[in-house]
Design an enzyme around this catalytic site. Structure first.
Site, mmCIF file in Angstrom:
data_model
loop_
_atom_site.group_PDB
_atom_site.id
_atom_site.type_symbol
_atom_site.label_atom_id
_atom_site.label_comp_id
_atom_site.label_asym_id
_atom_site.label_seq_id
_atom_site.Cartn_x
_atom_site.Cartn_y
_atom_site.Cartn_z
ATOM 1 N N CYS A 106 -21.735 -18.037 -2.031
ATOM 2 C CA CYS A 106 -21.587 -16.653 -2.443
ATOM 3 C C CYS A 106 -20.199 -16.418 -3.056
ATOM 4 C CB CYS A 106 -21.884 -15.731 -1.265
ATOM 5 S SG CYS A 106 -22.274 -14.037 -1.728
ATOM 6 N N HIS A 107 -19.344 -15.597 -2.412
ATOM 7 C CA HIS A 107 -17.995 -15.341 -2.900
ATOM 8 C C HIS A 107 -16.988 -16.387 -2.417
ATOM 9 C CE1 HIS A 107 -19.826 -11.401 -3.620
ATOM 10 N NE2 HIS A 107 -18.832 -11.165 -4.461
#
Length: 181
Positions: A106-107
Site C-alpha cells: 500500500c503506502h
C-alpha cells in the site's frame, strides 16, 4: 528466522499488519514489532482507530543483523511518520544494503523512497505513490504483487488490502528462499 515489522507509533493499517504477521507466524518464523517509540502502536481501519499492539523493540535498539527480512505495512500516516525518522529510514536502508528481502504494501513503499533504494527497481503500491516512485528512479506497475530481484535485496510489493493473500504468499516464499528454506 526473526522478521522485523517496522511501524510508526500510529497510523498503520491494521489488516496490513495482522495478516502478514499471521502469515509469518504460520510459516514458522517469528514476527517482531519494531517502532520508533516504546509502548504500544495504534492501528487504524482506514481513518478509524482500531486495536493497539505492543512494541517488541524500538528502532534505536534493533539491528538489521538480528532479522532475516523486513515487512513495511501501509496505512497513509504510518510510512509518512516513518520517513521523517532518520533511524527508521536508516534501518530500512540497512536491510537493502545487507541484501535482505523487504516486503511492503500500500503506502509502505514511501519509506523505501525516503531511504533512496528504489532507483532501477520495479514496484507496485497504492496508486498515489506512483509519481513518488518514478521521481525516485523506480518503475511503478499496477499489479497485485510485484517481486523485484534486480538489486541487492528482493522487494515484494502490493497495492492494497485486497491484495493481501497474494502479497503474503509471495513474501513468505521469498523469505523462505532467503533463509535457505
Amino acid at each position: 528466522m526473526q522478521i522485523a515489522f517496522l511501524v510508526a507509533p500510529e497510523g498503520v493499517e491494521q489488516v496490513e499488519l495482522t495478516d502478514p504477521w499471521q502469515a509469518v507466524t504460520d510459516n514458522g518464523d517469528t514476527p517482531v514489532l519494531v517502532s520508533t517509540a516504546p509502548g504500544e502502536i495504534q492501528a487504524f481501519n482506514h481513518l478509524d482507530k482500531a486495536d493497539t499492539f505492543p512494541v517488541d523493540r524500538t528502532v534505536a535498539d534493533a539491528s538489521v543483523e538480528e532479522f532475516g527480512a523486513l515487512v513495511l505495512p501501509g496505512g497513509v500516516a504510518n510510512p509518512d511518520f516513518l520517513r521523517m525518522d532518520e533511524k527508521a529510514v536508516a534501518f530500512v536502508r540497512g536491510f537493502v544494503e545487507a541484501g535482505k528481502p523487504v516486503a511492503s504494501i500500500c503506502h509502505g513503499p514511501w519509506t523505501l523512497v525516503e531511504a533512496g533504494v528504489v532507483r532501477g527497481r520495479t514496484l507496485t503500491s497504492w496508486p498515489s505513490l506512483r509519481t513518488d516512485i518514478r521521481n525516485a528512479g523506480g518503475e511503478w506497475v499496477d499489479e497485485q504483487v510485484k517481486v523485484c530481484e534486480g538489486g541487492p535485496s528482493t522487494f515484494i510489493t502490493s497495492r492494497k488490502p485486497d491484495d493481501l493473500k497474494a502479497f503474503c504468499e509471495a513474501f513468505t516464499a521469498e523469505f523462505a528462499k532467503a533463509s535457505g528454506g
